[in-house]
Write an enzyme that holds these catalytic residues in place. Structure first.
Site, PDB file in Angstrom:
ATOM      1  CB  VAL A  72      -0.749  -0.019   1.222  1.00 56.40           C
ATOM      2  CG1 VAL A  72      -1.456   1.353   1.433  1.00 56.40           C
ATOM      3  CG2 VAL A  72      -1.953  -1.042   1.272  1.00 56.40           C
ATOM      4  CB  CYS A  73       2.362   3.735  -1.925  1.00 56.15           C
ATOM      5  SG  CYS A  73       1.654   3.850  -3.538  1.00 56.15           S
ATOM      6  CB  ALA A  74       0.161   8.403  -1.134  1.00 56.49           C
ATOM      7  CG  MET A 100      -3.164   4.917   1.765  1.00 59.35           C
ATOM      8  SD  MET A 100      -4.216   3.618   2.697  1.00 59.35           S
ATOM      9  CE  MET A 100      -4.828   4.662   4.204  1.00 59.35           C
TER      10      MET A 100
END
Length: 375
Positions: A72-74, A100
């Site tokens: 997961v990242c932004a 996200m």
């Protein structure tokens, strides 16, 4: 090995069904500690992506082989890159499509229950932000309460149910998220209701939502009745739907109570908050099912993914409803507050109609967890 994307909808099902998931979050540590994907059977490790640019060999032993691993990242790019590196190292992994950003925006519609005469009540759960929106449907008509900004989700859902949105309500002037209420009304021709005591500075037309207002949805006469309940804001208004459900806005949550400070008037509004929680609500039937506008922790979700609980149970179990001393209550809700929501002052301006940010600006304003509650 393979690399696959996992959508926000797929992650949502894992949350609701309490499935296991291992998350490798590659955002900066401060962003991770402030806000992450919550799941009751999720495990986590946070390693910023820039620490992995030289290789992922050191973290391979930390990743389980017996459950799904999600990177997961932004916004997606960094997580996809790290997922590809892990795949090259021989691991099957997923990356979160849209990052996200997509998690913050996703809504899961869940049926809460049936209403008199064949009507239905739905709760739209925004897992990544803790927001809860409601749709009452009865014989081809619909009412939407506390809508978030994703207008199309609600208009399309109503079409799927062969219903026309006739009424839109906001329980108060929101500061935690951008309201989609008046935009849904503009798109559908529905009547938009807003408490007038929260609307002194709004620059658009609305129908006053005041104590005792009753709107009937559909020929089956589902009543959506308003109950003035100040404290989170001076205009905060609850709803009793079909004499069965109590929609509390941001006044009362399952595990917490509303904060009174987001308009800078905590000392003025704390008395209203206590009056609502300890007197107005105490006069209501304890069998009413409380449906709040937000949740704070993932443990507030029921087995079916809804956020709902009997009012009498909250009187017995919610700490915020069991503080006998007025002085202690005042201290807790004015001196012991969590950090304020991200960009809450700007969000209030948006919801007043004074500013119109573009989509990217709206996303940035809403980044972060729900912070409307006091625990």
């Amino acid at each position: 090995m393979t690399i696959n994307k996992m959508t926000a909808a797929q992650v949502a099902r894992k949350v609701i069904e309490k499935q296991p998931l291992f998350i490798l979050d590659v955002r900066n540590t401060d962003a991770y500690e402030d806000w992450k994907i919550e799941g009751q059977n999720f495990e986590y490790i946070n390693i910023p992506y820039f620490e992995l640019l030289d290789g992922v060999d050191e973290i391979l032993p930390k990743l389980p082989s017996n459950q799904d691993v999600l990177v997961v990242c932004a916004k997606e790019g960094s997580s996809k890159m790290i997922a590809e590196m892990l795949s090259d190292a021989g691991r099957d992994v997923f990356y979160l499509e849209g990052g996200m950003k997509s998690w913050s925006s996703y809504l899961e519609p869940i049926k809460v229950g049936d209403l008199t005469g064949g009507g239905e009540l739905y709760q739209f759960v925004r897992l990544g932000k803790g927001c809860l929106t409601y749709m009452v449907i009865s014989e081809g008509e619909a009412a939407v309460i506390d809508a978030v900004r994703f207008t199309d989700i609600f208009t399309n859902y109503a079409k799927e149910k062969n219903a026309e949105i006739k009424y839109v309500f906001d329980t108060h002037l929101h500061a935690d998220h951008i309201s989609g209420g008046r935009h849904i009304a503009e798109a559908t021709g529905a009547t938009y209701y807003l408490p007038p005591k929260d609307a002194d500075e709004v620059v658009f037309e609305y129908m006053p939502l005041e104590d005792g207002v009753t709107v009937k949805v559909g020929a089956s006469q589902i009543e959506v009745g308003a109950l003035y309940s100040p404290g989170h804001t001076i205009g905060s208004t609850s709803f009793i739907v079909d004499s069965k459900y109590l929609l509390t806005g941001d006044i009362l949550f399952i595990d917490s109570i509303g904060r009174p400070d987001l308009a800078g008037l905590a000392e003025d509004w704390v008395g209203d908050l206590r009056e609502t929680l300890y007197h107005r609500y105490r006069e209501l039937a304890e069998d009413l099912i409380v449906l709040p506008a937000h949740f704070m922790i993932i443990q507030e979700l029921n087995e079916d993914g809804t956020v709902a609980k009997r009012l009498g149970d909250l009187f017995a179990q919610n700490h915020g409803l069991n503080i006998e001393s007025e002085d202690e209550f005042r201290h807790i809700v004015t001196d012991n507050l969590p950090p304020q929501p991200n960009a809450y002052q700007q969000i209030r301006q948006v919801n007043m109609g004074k500013v119109t940010p573009d989509q990217d600006e709206q996303i940035e304003m809403e980044i972060g967890p729900n912070r409307c509650a006091v625990r």
